[in-house]
Design a protein around this motif. Sequence first.
Motif, PDB file in Angstrom:
ATOM      1  N   ILE A   1      -8.295   0.753  16.114  1.00 44.42           N
ATOM      2  CA  ILE A   1      -6.915   0.593  16.578  1.00 44.42           C
ATOM      3  C   ILE A   1      -6.077  -0.108  15.508  1.00 44.42           C
ATOM      4  O   ILE A   1      -4.941   0.284  15.235  1.00 44.42           O
ATOM      5  CB  ILE A   1      -6.880  -0.195  17.896  1.00 44.42           C
ATOM      6  CG1 ILE A   1      -7.607   0.575  19.001  1.00 44.42           C
ATOM      7  CG2 ILE A   1      -5.442  -0.478  18.315  1.00 44.42           C
ATOM      8  CD1 ILE A   1      -7.751  -0.194  20.285  1.00 44.42           C
ATOM      9  N   TYR A   2      -6.654  -1.150  14.895  1.00 44.96           N
ATOM     10  CA  TYR A   2      -5.941  -1.862  13.839  1.00 44.96           C
ATOM     11  C   TYR A   2      -5.625  -0.936  12.665  1.00 44.96           C
ATOM     12  O   TYR A   2      -4.525  -0.981  12.104  1.00 44.96           O
ATOM     13  CB  TYR A   2      -6.771  -3.056  13.366  1.00 44.96           C
ATOM     14  CG  TYR A   2      -6.408  -4.352  14.039  1.00 44.96           C
ATOM     15  CD1 TYR A   2      -5.937  -4.372  15.349  1.00 44.96           C
ATOM     16  CD2 TYR A   2      -6.536  -5.561  13.367  1.00 44.96           C
ATOM     17  CE1 TYR A   2      -5.601  -5.552  15.978  1.00 44.96           C
ATOM     18  CE2 TYR A   2      -6.197  -6.770  13.985  1.00 44.96           C
ATOM     19  CZ  TYR A   2      -5.732  -6.748  15.287  1.00 44.96           C
ATOM     20  OH  TYR A   2      -5.394  -7.918  15.889  1.00 44.96           O
ATOM     21  N   LEU A   3      -6.596  -0.116  12.285  1.00 37.00           N
ATOM     22  CA  LEU A   3      -6.372   0.815  11.180  1.00 37.00           C
ATOM     23  C   LEU A   3      -5.276   1.826  11.536  1.00 37.00           C
ATOM     24  O   LEU A   3      -4.424   2.147  10.694  1.00 37.00           O
ATOM     25  CB  LEU A   3      -7.664   1.542  10.836  1.00 37.00           C
ATOM     26  CG  LEU A   3      -8.759   0.684  10.180  1.00 37.00           C
ATOM     27  CD1 LEU A   3     -10.052   1.475  10.049  1.00 37.00           C
ATOM     28  CD2 LEU A   3      -8.301   0.175   8.813  1.00 37.00           C
ATOM     29  N   ALA A   4      -5.296   2.301  12.774  1.00 36.55           N
ATOM     30  CA  ALA A   4      -4.261   3.240  13.214  1.00 36.55           C
ATOM     31  C   ALA A   4      -2.895   2.570  13.250  1.00 36.55           C
ATOM     32  O   ALA A   4      -1.867   3.206  12.975  1.00 36.55           O
ATOM     33  CB  ALA A   4      -4.615   3.800  14.593  1.00 36.55           C
ATOM     34  N   SER A   5      -2.872   1.271  13.562  1.00 35.43           N
ATOM     35  CA  SER A   5      -1.600   0.538  13.651  1.00 35.43           C
ATOM     36  C   SER A   5      -0.935   0.374  12.299  1.00 35.43           C
ATOM     37  O   SER A   5       0.265   0.071  12.220  1.00 35.43           O
ATOM     38  CB  SER A   5      -1.835  -0.842  14.282  1.00 35.43           C
ATOM     39  OG  SER A   5      -2.320  -0.721  15.606  1.00 35.43           O
ATOM     40  N   MET A   6      -1.671   0.563  11.227  1.00 36.40           N
ATOM     41  CA  MET A   6      -1.076   0.463   9.897  1.00 36.40           C
ATOM     42  C   MET A   6      -0.004   1.527   9.670  1.00 36.40           C
ATOM     43  O   MET A   6       0.870   1.372   8.811  1.00 36.40           O
ATOM     44  CB  MET A   6      -2.157   0.568   8.823  1.00 36.40           C
ATOM     45  CG  MET A   6      -3.049  -0.653   8.711  1.00 36.40           C
ATOM     46  SD  MET A   6      -4.097  -0.631   7.229  1.00 36.40           S
ATOM     47  CE  MET A   6      -2.865  -0.829   5.924  1.00 36.40           C
ATOM     48  N   VAL A   7      -0.066   2.594  10.461  1.00 33.03           N
ATOM     49  CA  VAL A   7       0.918   3.663  10.316  1.00 33.03           C
ATOM     50  C   VAL A   7       2.319   3.140  10.613  1.00 33.03           C
ATOM     51  O   VAL A   7       3.299   3.536   9.967  1.00 33.03           O
ATOM     52  CB  VAL A   7       0.569   4.832  11.262  1.00 33.03           C
ATOM     53  CG1 VAL A   7       1.651   5.912  11.202  1.00 33.03           C
ATOM     54  CG2 VAL A   7      -0.787   5.410  10.908  1.00 33.03           C
ATOM     55  N   THR A   8       2.428   2.250  11.585  1.00 35.20           N
ATOM     56  CA  THR A   8       3.734   1.725  11.982  1.00 35.20           C
ATOM     57  C   THR A   8       4.067   0.392  11.314  1.00 35.20           C
ATOM     58  O   THR A   8       5.124  -0.181  11.573  1.00 35.20           O
ATOM     59  CB  THR A   8       3.777   1.537  13.514  1.00 35.20           C
ATOM     60  OG1 THR A   8       2.733   0.637  13.915  1.00 35.20           O
ATOM     61  CG2 THR A   8       3.585   2.866  14.224  1.00 35.20           C
ATOM     62  N   ALA A   9       3.160  -0.133  10.487  1.00 39.19           N
ATOM     63  CA  ALA A   9       3.363  -1.449   9.870  1.00 39.19           C
ATOM     64  C   ALA A   9       4.509  -1.426   8.878  1.00 39.19           C
ATOM     65  O   ALA A   9       4.591  -0.540   8.028  1.00 39.19           O
ATOM     66  CB  ALA A   9       2.081  -1.903   9.186  1.00 39.19           C
ATOM     67  N   ARG A  10       5.385  -2.412   8.967  1.00 38.87           N
ATOM     68  CA  ARG A  10       6.496  -2.538   8.032  1.00 38.87           C
ATOM     69  C   ARG A  10       6.026  -3.124   6.705  1.00 38.87           C
ATOM     70  O   ARG A  10       6.608  -2.864   5.667  1.00 38.87           O
ATOM     71  CB  ARG A  10       7.601  -3.389   8.650  1.00 38.87           C
ATOM     72  CG  ARG A  10       8.167  -2.789   9.923  1.00 38.87           C
ATOM     73  CD  ARG A  10       9.251  -3.663  10.527  1.00 38.87           C
ATOM     74  NE  ARG A  10       9.702  -3.106  11.794  1.00 38.87           N
ATOM     75  CZ  ARG A  10      10.628  -2.160  11.919  1.00 38.87           C
ATOM     76  NH1 ARG A  10      11.198  -1.677  10.817  1.00 38.87           N
ATOM     77  NH2 ARG A  10      10.983  -1.702  13.095  1.00 38.87           N
ATOM     78  N   ASP A  11       5.007  -3.966   6.764  1.00 40.45           N
ATOM     79  CA  ASP A  11       4.440  -4.558   5.552  1.00 40.45           C
ATOM     80  C   ASP A  11       2.960  -4.201   5.505  1.00 40.45           C
ATOM     81  O   ASP A  11       2.137  -4.812   6.178  1.00 40.45           O
ATOM     82  CB  ASP A  11       4.636  -6.076   5.557  1.00 40.45           C
ATOM     83  CG  ASP A  11       4.327  -6.704   4.209  1.00 40.45           C
ATOM     84  OD1 ASP A  11       3.380  -6.253   3.553  1.00 40.45           O
ATOM     85  OD2 ASP A  11       5.029  -7.665   3.825  1.00 40.45           O
ATOM     86  N   GLN A  12       2.634  -3.196   4.709  1.00 43.12           N
ATOM     87  CA  GLN A  12       1.264  -2.696   4.642  1.00 43.12           C
ATOM     88  C   GLN A  12       0.309  -3.745   4.073  1.00 43.12           C
ATOM     89  O   GLN A  12      -0.852  -3.816   4.475  1.00 43.12           O
ATOM     90  CB  GLN A  12       1.223  -1.430   3.765  1.00 43.12           C
ATOM     91  CG  GLN A  12       2.024  -0.267   4.310  1.00 43.12           C
ATOM     92  CD  GLN A  12       1.345   0.388   5.496  1.00 43.12           C
ATOM     93  OE1 GLN A  12       0.134   0.328   5.646  1.00 43.12           O
ATOM     94  NE2 GLN A  12       2.140   1.020   6.358  1.00 43.12           N
ATOM     95  N   LEU A  13       0.778  -4.561   3.148  1.00 45.77           N
ATOM     96  CA  LEU A  13      -0.083  -5.569   2.535  1.00 45.77           C
ATOM     97  C   LEU A  13      -0.510  -6.615   3.566  1.00 45.77           C
ATOM     98  O   LEU A  13      -1.687  -6.987   3.626  1.00 45.77           O
ATOM     99  CB  LEU A  13       0.639  -6.236   1.362  1.00 45.77           C
ATOM    100  CG  LEU A  13      -0.185  -7.257   0.556  1.00 45.77           C
ATOM    101  CD1 LEU A  13      -1.401  -6.576  -0.055  1.00 45.77           C
ATOM    102  CD2 LEU A  13       0.677  -7.900  -0.525  1.00 45.77           C
TER     103      LEU A  13
END
Length: 352
Positions: A4-16
């Motif tokens: 789920i966390y990995l999938a949430s990276m799609v919507t992350a404003r700050d990928q780092l």
Amino acid sequence: MLIIYLASMVTARDQLIAAHTILISVLGGLLALTVHSICDSAARWRILLTVLVAVGSLVAVYGFATGGAVQTQAAGAGALSGRAVGVFTDPNQLGTFSAAMMMVAWGLALGTRIWQLRSLAIACAVLSAMSLIVSFSRGAWLGALAGTVVLIVVTVKYHRKMSLQILVFTAAVGIPVSLAAAPQIVTLVSERLSSILEPGSNPNDNRPFIYREAFRQVLQHPLLGQGPGNFPATSQLAERIGTAVEAVHAHNLLLQVASEAGLIAVAVLIAFVAGLARRTQRAWTMLPRSEAVVVLGLACALLSVLVQGIVDYTLGNPILYYLVWAIIGALFAVTQRVETMSKSLTSERTMQ
């Protein structure tokens, strides 16, 4: 949860920030697995808990010593200055650590017959209670209260005398020392408790607006959230409602998870907590009482964190985050026999 966390990276404003948060989460899970695998016997998990309460005692002593001249910054003690922080960056974080360690130490004190270990555990419980008080963390107080009530109610039939001794010793030592360190502590504690019902009493920490911002973030991306660790960055955007929030966290565990990883992650977290509760209940009925009460102490430590999570979020601190995972790993290690016994019973029933 990792998926789920990995999938949430799609919507992350700050990928780092998202990648860094995921890395911390992975390390936490690996810590729990390591504790579980290493502590494959009663002797080993007792050594682990002994080290944990010894370190906890030192942290508590230092935490108590960092308390300064506490002064009110708002009416009703909604905001205070001079609160103890210890090795942490925020008094509420010290409160989380102290409440959790008090429960772990209490359970260990009830579950061991070795007087040296029992003495160490009682000392840790007392010192943790003292540092908890001077942290003036209302959420941590509520968490410690919840854990204490559960621990006493469940064990009263078997450990009433020892629990009473721990409470009396804590009061006999903690109250005079706390009064000596801060003569006005009784007034401050009572005012601090009364301010719990006033969520907006701290002008520097307006939780009603923070909660509204958290709900806004959840509604914007309900399934995957704003991305791991991205609550602060998102709260600084122009589409905030009502007022400038710029909050570091959501001041609520479930809102924090929902805003950063979505409602699916919240469902997974709730299911995981339910599984831990079920495992604790089975351990209490199947393990020897000396081991079962240690499991209960570990579970009450996690309960204290969850209850504090209703009004605050302190797991952004790596020390606390890894402490929680270490406690989870220890709980699984101590209850490993339960799973073995359950499998044996299932096999016997199948053969019959």
